[in-house]
Design an enzyme around this catalytic site. Sequence first.
Site, PDB file in Angstrom:
ATOM      1  N   CYS A  24      14.503  30.652 100.602  1.00  0.00           N
ATOM      2  CA  CYS A  24      14.934  29.451  99.884  1.00  0.00           C
ATOM      3  C   CYS A  24      15.904  29.742  98.730  1.00  0.00           C
ATOM      4  O   CYS A  24      16.894  29.039  98.559  1.00  0.00           O
ATOM      5  CB  CYS A  24      13.741  28.628  99.415  1.00  0.00           C
ATOM      6  SG  CYS A  24      12.489  29.562  98.533  1.00  0.00           S
TER       7      CYS A  24
ATOM      8  N   ASP B 238      16.647  20.253  98.999  1.00  0.00           N
ATOM      9  CA  ASP B 238      15.538  21.126  99.364  1.00  0.00           C
ATOM     10  C   ASP B 238      15.958  22.206 100.352  1.00  0.00           C
ATOM     11  O   ASP B 238      16.248  21.910 101.516  1.00  0.00           O
ATOM     12  CB  ASP B 238      14.420  20.267  99.978  1.00  0.00           C
ATOM     13  CG  ASP B 238      13.142  21.068 100.167  1.00  0.00           C
ATOM     14  OD1 ASP B 238      13.151  22.273  99.841  1.00  0.00           O
ATOM     15  OD2 ASP B 238      12.158  20.491 100.645  1.00  0.00           O
TER      16      ASP B 238
ATOM     17  N   HIS C 226      14.164  24.192 101.839  1.00  0.00           N
ATOM     18  CA  HIS C 226      13.115  24.438 102.834  1.00  0.00           C
ATOM     19  C   HIS C 226      13.246  23.531 104.043  1.00  0.00           C
ATOM     20  O   HIS C 226      12.478  23.655 104.987  1.00  0.00           O
ATOM     21  CB  HIS C 226      11.735  24.218 102.191  1.00  0.00           C
ATOM     22  CG  HIS C 226      11.557  24.974 100.916  1.00  0.00           C
ATOM     23  ND1 HIS C 226      11.800  24.405  99.693  1.00  0.00           N
ATOM     24  CD2 HIS C 226      11.209  26.256 100.686  1.00  0.00           C
ATOM     25  CE1 HIS C 226      11.586  25.305  98.755  1.00  0.00           C
ATOM     26  NE2 HIS C 226      11.240  26.441  99.323  1.00  0.00           N
TER      27      HIS C 226
END
Lengths: 474, 594
Positions: free
Chosen positions: B426, B551, B553
């Site tokens: 990430c 994000d 992820h």
Amino acid sequence: MGVMGRVVAADDSLQEKLTALAKGCSFQIGLLIGQNTSEKDIVVHLAPTPVPDEGDLSSEEEEAVPSPRHEANKPKFPDSIPKVVESTVSQHARQVVRMLPGGLDIIGVYVVTPLADFTTSTSQSKLRSILAATHKTTSRILLETAETKTEKVIIHVCTQSFKIVCKTLDISATASSTQENADLKFQRGGSKWQQLSYAYNISLNFWLPKDKPSQSLYKTIISLIKPWAKSVTQSLILIDSELPDDEEPLDSTVEEKPTKKKGGNRGLMEFVPPKAYKVEILDPCIPVLPSSGLTEMSGSIRLSGTLAGLAFVHSKATVGEARAAVLVDLVRSVVSRWEMHCDSLVEEPPSHLIGPIIHEPPRRVFLEGGGLPVSLCDYLFPGDSCADACQSAKELLGLKIRKEHVDDSQETLADASEVMCHGDISVGSAEELEAQGGSREGPCSSTQLLLVLAVAAVGVGVSFVSLQGSQVLT
Amino acid sequence: MRVAASAQLVERLRSQTEALEGDIYGLVPECGKPSAVAMALLARGEGQEDMGHTPALLLPPPMTRLGVFKVTEGDATCPELEDGEVCAVWDQRAVVWYSGGGGGVEVEVEVFGATQVHALFGVAKVAFTLELWCRHAARDSTPSPSPSPTPGPATHATRGNAAALCEELDTAAACFRLRGGRLMLHSGDGGGGVLCGGEAGVGAGDTAGGVFFKAAGGKKKGGGGAGGGGGGVQQEVAFQLVYNRSAVVGEGGVAAPVVRVDNCESSVVCAAVSGEAVAYLDKSGGVGQLGGLLAEAVAGQVRLAEHWLALQRGRPELRGPLTALATLPQAAGHLLALVYPAGVEEEALRGYRAAVHRALVFPRDRPMVRRANALTPAPGTRPSALVCPHAALAPPGVGGRVSVVQGGYAYYHYQQGKMDDKGWGCAYRSLQTIVSWYQLQGYTARPVPSHRAIQQCLVDIGDKPVDMVGSRRWIGSTEVGFVLETLFGVHSRFLCVSSGAELAGRAADLAHHFDTQGTPIMVGGGVLAHTLLGVAWDEATQHATAFLVLDPHYTGPDDTQTVTAKGGVAWKQPDFWKTDAFYNLCMPQTQPCI
């Protein structure tokens, strides 16, 4: 019977013609004009090879033609295959290929001779080398932009039995040297054709670098045209203002079976006129300049004008085949003119002239009739007339074409004075000429005058004019 | 007369403190509402000398002069105006707009955001390659009998083909093929027409918007077709220049080809100019006129190229092929057409860029006209990651001021590029997003580093042991800072907070970052890494009311709809940040440069 060979299709009338030849003469060799397709080869015409005139030689240095003059013992007309001089046939091919619209090629040879002459190993290897020489000549004109098929057709008709045999032979170096049987099919009415016509505005500007050794004009121009010819192969074509994919059939109605007319007019089968399409050629602008940066140039060459083009493809051809035929026609037409022009030059034009020299290669005319389902073409020098085109059709193709069937309206002679003075893309311009010559009043008019005089004085044959500065006139 | 002005133009005017005058350029929409959109400023007398050409060449068609602008120190009077002209005066207090002749009438001007501009105009791109040459005759023209008092124009002995190319572009020979389609336009018949209507049978009267942008918003971005639906996003359509060699050009018959040989010694500068020309595409305009517009766009690039070609004669270091490109810098709010010598370093072209910035009244602290700013990157140089997915989001729906990232970035997340980094990548992805921002703003032309390249960099600077390379080890904010510094020369500020709640309290700092630096922030620390793109905050309480979070992820396809639906990018409540975790924010800085 062995494996099924290639199918070679021809019109009924060719069968009669071959039989008549076998009955009428003891020996003849000639070129097969037609089209190679993926499914079959189509023969359209038989062009008997004439014995060359003494002066009818190429100016190309690379093609060292053994002149028949030096072989005084040889009979003028060969009487058997071994006595045929390869270069005679390839010279013939060189001239014939210029007369073919795109799509049509020299696909092989025919020989009229007794079976005994045809089958000897000397004859067989002779035929192979004739085909190889012919292939080389007809490929060269394409400047490596397209491949000519190496599998050639040989039609033999025996002068004793009148039997017609058809073979194919692959003349590529890697292929076996044995002839394969082919399946010759004569059809009434022959094959149907589709015609593609186009115009092409050519405008090429070349610089001649100072440090490059000077070559003959012929070689210079050919080497300059080469990159252009290569880029031409990337062109798109519009067919009747549409941009179809290469895989699509050219004639989208091709699947529909034509309904047979009842009653029918058997007897005289008239040729169905080819379906005609208008083609536009779109150039994707691939750069052809060899270098960037600053270069010292000794001069420049500009090739410009509009050429008329024509191609024929068989009835089931795809758009891709049509495109290839059109682009071959384009390259072949440009190169043909230049070859013919250079062949006609008595001597190299002097290179020390300051003023521009205008070369006027012959213009293209189209020939119809002669019993053929397709048109042919020829090139006329300034001063030539349509009758000259009929004459060459007769000599080179054995075709009788009426003068009225020569269409010389598609291309007109360039107005050289316009080329001289037109300032648009051309390298020099009227003002520049003016600056060089010092003449203030109307350099255009004096140029024109000079041109008229020059053309009148040199007459037929010499087709370049020069302008040595207009001070001569003032 | 209802006139609109782009927000950036107003912003640019307002940032001027010294007296300045010049012209306003913009677009005149076919629909007439508004009657004109002012977009560009050209300061009079600025930059032209250093540029060597008229600055208006940098503005793509059909941008046209709308009027004048004036920056004063307190004088809001209107200068003399022609009928139909507009005038903007910035007197250090307010931007006042006037219109019409005589003394000028004060008018209301609507300020247009990007969305409103995009609704009216798309962008048409043309890929082209042309060859330019320019020669000097070695034998000088006739020696002038008397020394003329004024030396003739420098172009006297020089001849090139640029003018002829432009002339040819104005004929039916110049054609534009829709990329990936069968539609073909031409620029003949006084303005253009349709050469080949393609599958859909497009006619000259069809509107450009209907033909090119009717694809619904949900559709996947096509290679050359419409990009996204209306939705406030800039829509593009791509063409390729081809020449119809069969077109009937000019009057007179078809003269067979001839060859002209000139034996005149000369020195010739040659260069191929290739790349892109752009034009604004009026969505309500007819497709028929588009050909002419595209031709004009290419002709503009040819004229710019001609200028560089002239420089190449005297300056060997500039020789070689030329690149034509367009940029659409955030701070400009409009397209620019540019040509640069391809092989020359950015540093060597700084003077030219500075002149462009001056002439167009651009801020002088950020790259706007570098090659790295190019609207269309060279194939393979930029990955296919989604650009600016947050633009499709609705506002946060909470009160307060909103500050977000300025300019484009690409959305990097798990499992992109056949790299399975789920569970450890990430922070790498967040770093890649940051680098893409610097790339898209033109600060760097270097590629976005792979995981491996990031690890190698950390090994090279001695931060990590050799076995880091190829491992699946996490990195944090500090490492992100190291890599930005080492590979891209980007300094970062770090902000450490002990809890999520404290982060919400630093809203003013964050907002200041987005307003002044505008870069995405990498949020690392005790837990997962995130990319922070913006903040909404209450100026009274100094507390954040929402955070715009990208994000890393996210796993899924790179299309805006899925990304926004699955929360790849979203406005989050302040409680998104955990109260019991510490956070370390890497806030990349920009350095003034052009």
